[in-house]
Design a protein around this motif. Structure first.
Motif, PDB file in Angstrom:
ATOM      1  N   UNK A   1       3.530  11.473  -8.554  1.00  0.00           N
ATOM      2  CA  UNK A   1       4.759  11.367  -7.677  1.00  0.00           C
ATOM      3  C   UNK A   1       5.297   9.707  -7.537  1.00  0.00           C
ATOM      4  N   UNK A   2       4.383   8.904  -7.684  1.00  0.00           N
ATOM      5  CA  UNK A   2       4.745   7.405  -7.471  1.00  0.00           C
ATOM      6  C   UNK A   2       5.559   7.211  -8.975  1.00  0.00           C
ATOM      7  N   UNK A   3       5.026   7.697 -10.254  1.00  0.00           N
ATOM      8  CA  UNK A   3       5.405   7.445 -11.435  1.00  0.00           C
ATOM      9  C   UNK A   3       6.957   8.156 -11.565  1.00  0.00           C
ATOM     10  N   UNK A   4       7.070   9.298 -10.931  1.00  0.00           N
ATOM     11  CA  UNK A   4       8.370   9.921 -11.113  1.00  0.00           C
ATOM     12  C   UNK A   4       9.420   9.344 -10.296  1.00  0.00           C
ATOM     13  N   UNK A   5       9.053   8.813  -9.082  1.00  0.00           N
ATOM     14  CA  UNK A   5       9.595   8.279  -8.206  1.00  0.00           C
ATOM     15  C   UNK A   5      10.377   6.519  -8.988  1.00  0.00           C
ATOM     16  N   UNK A   6       9.562   6.038  -9.565  1.00  0.00           N
ATOM     17  CA  UNK A   6       9.746   4.852 -10.183  1.00  0.00           C
ATOM     18  C   UNK A   6      10.890   5.011 -11.461  1.00  0.00           C
ATOM     19  N   UNK A   7      10.554   6.003 -12.037  1.00  0.00           N
ATOM     20  CA  UNK A   7      11.312   6.651 -13.309  1.00  0.00           C
ATOM     21  C   UNK A   7      12.881   7.087 -12.872  1.00  0.00           C
ATOM     22  N   UNK A   8      12.861   7.894 -11.734  1.00  0.00           N
ATOM     23  CA  UNK A   8      14.090   8.283 -11.231  1.00  0.00           C
ATOM     24  C   UNK A   8      14.924   6.931 -10.571  1.00  0.00           C
ATOM     25  N   UNK A   9      14.208   6.165  -9.661  1.00  0.00           N
ATOM     26  CA  UNK A   9      14.688   5.112  -9.182  1.00  0.00           C
ATOM     27  C   UNK A   9      15.645   4.202 -10.768  1.00  0.00           C
TER      28      UNK A   9
ATOM     29  N   UNK B   1       0.718  -1.105   0.046  1.00  0.00           N
ATOM     30  CA  UNK B   1      -0.016  -0.197   0.020  1.00  0.00           C
ATOM     31  C   UNK B   1       0.756   1.130   0.036  1.00  0.00           C
ATOM     32  N   UNK B   2       0.570   2.206  -0.808  1.00  0.00           N
ATOM     33  CA  UNK B   2       1.242   3.507  -0.671  1.00  0.00           C
ATOM     34  C   UNK B   2       0.421   4.451   0.096  1.00  0.00           C
ATOM     35  N   UNK B   3       1.265   5.534   0.634  1.00  0.00           N
ATOM     36  CA  UNK B   3       0.665   6.638   1.313  1.00  0.00           C
ATOM     37  C   UNK B   3      -0.290   7.193   0.677  1.00  0.00           C
TER      38      UNK B   3
END
Length: 152
Positions: free
Chosen positions: A13-21, A4-6
């Motif tokens: 934000x989740x998509x940007x996080x995954x792309x950056x990772x 579960x995500x916050x």
């Protein structure tokens, strides 16, 4: 079962996080590959530990282990290997706790760190030089927010 995500994290934000990772993972992998192909003879974990020791001369093995979230015995093994390679040395025991001696980078260790940093900087600079002026401006603008991500 999916995590579960916050609830406050937006899909953007989740998509940007995954792309950056994924991007950072690729950059680190390529940087490591290039360093090992071009004479990088210090394992990554030792390089990271040596960098910490150089930035915090006198740090003890136990404190280093806590920082890196590993067992003291594991850290002792890494430190011993770095000592045998001539990269770090122990200072005289602490007069208040004779079991504790601080670590410091040797001249050889400092030279190796600097050489690897230079290689990695040059590696990155060669790739950044391929960018268009607009892409370079976008990268420059992203550096400050990226630094904020790494701040607790």
């Amino acid at each position: 079962m999916p995590k579960k995500h916050e609830p406050s994290l937006s899909p953007r934000v989740l998509a940007a996080s995954e792309e950056l990772r994924l991007t950072l993972k690729k950059l680190v992998r390529e940087m490591r590959r290039d360093a090992s192909e071009n004479g990088g003879d210090i394992p990554l974990v030792q390089y990271m530990l040596l960098s910490i020791i150089q930035e915090q001369p006198g740090i003890g093995v136990a404190e280093l282990a806590r920082m890196e979230n590993v067992r003291a015995a594991t850290m002792s093994g890494h430190v011993k290997a770095m000592e045998e390679a001539g990269l770090v040395e122990r200072s005289a025991p602490d007069p208040q706790d004779r079991r504790r001696s601080g670590l410091q980078a040797t001249t050889l260790g400092a030279e190796r760190i600097e050489a690897l940093r230079d290689k990695r900087r040059d590696w990155m600079a060669q790739r950044i030089a391929r960018l268009t002026p607009a892409q370079l401006s976008a990268l420059e603008a992203a550096i400050e927010p990226l630094n904020l991500i790494g701040t607790p």
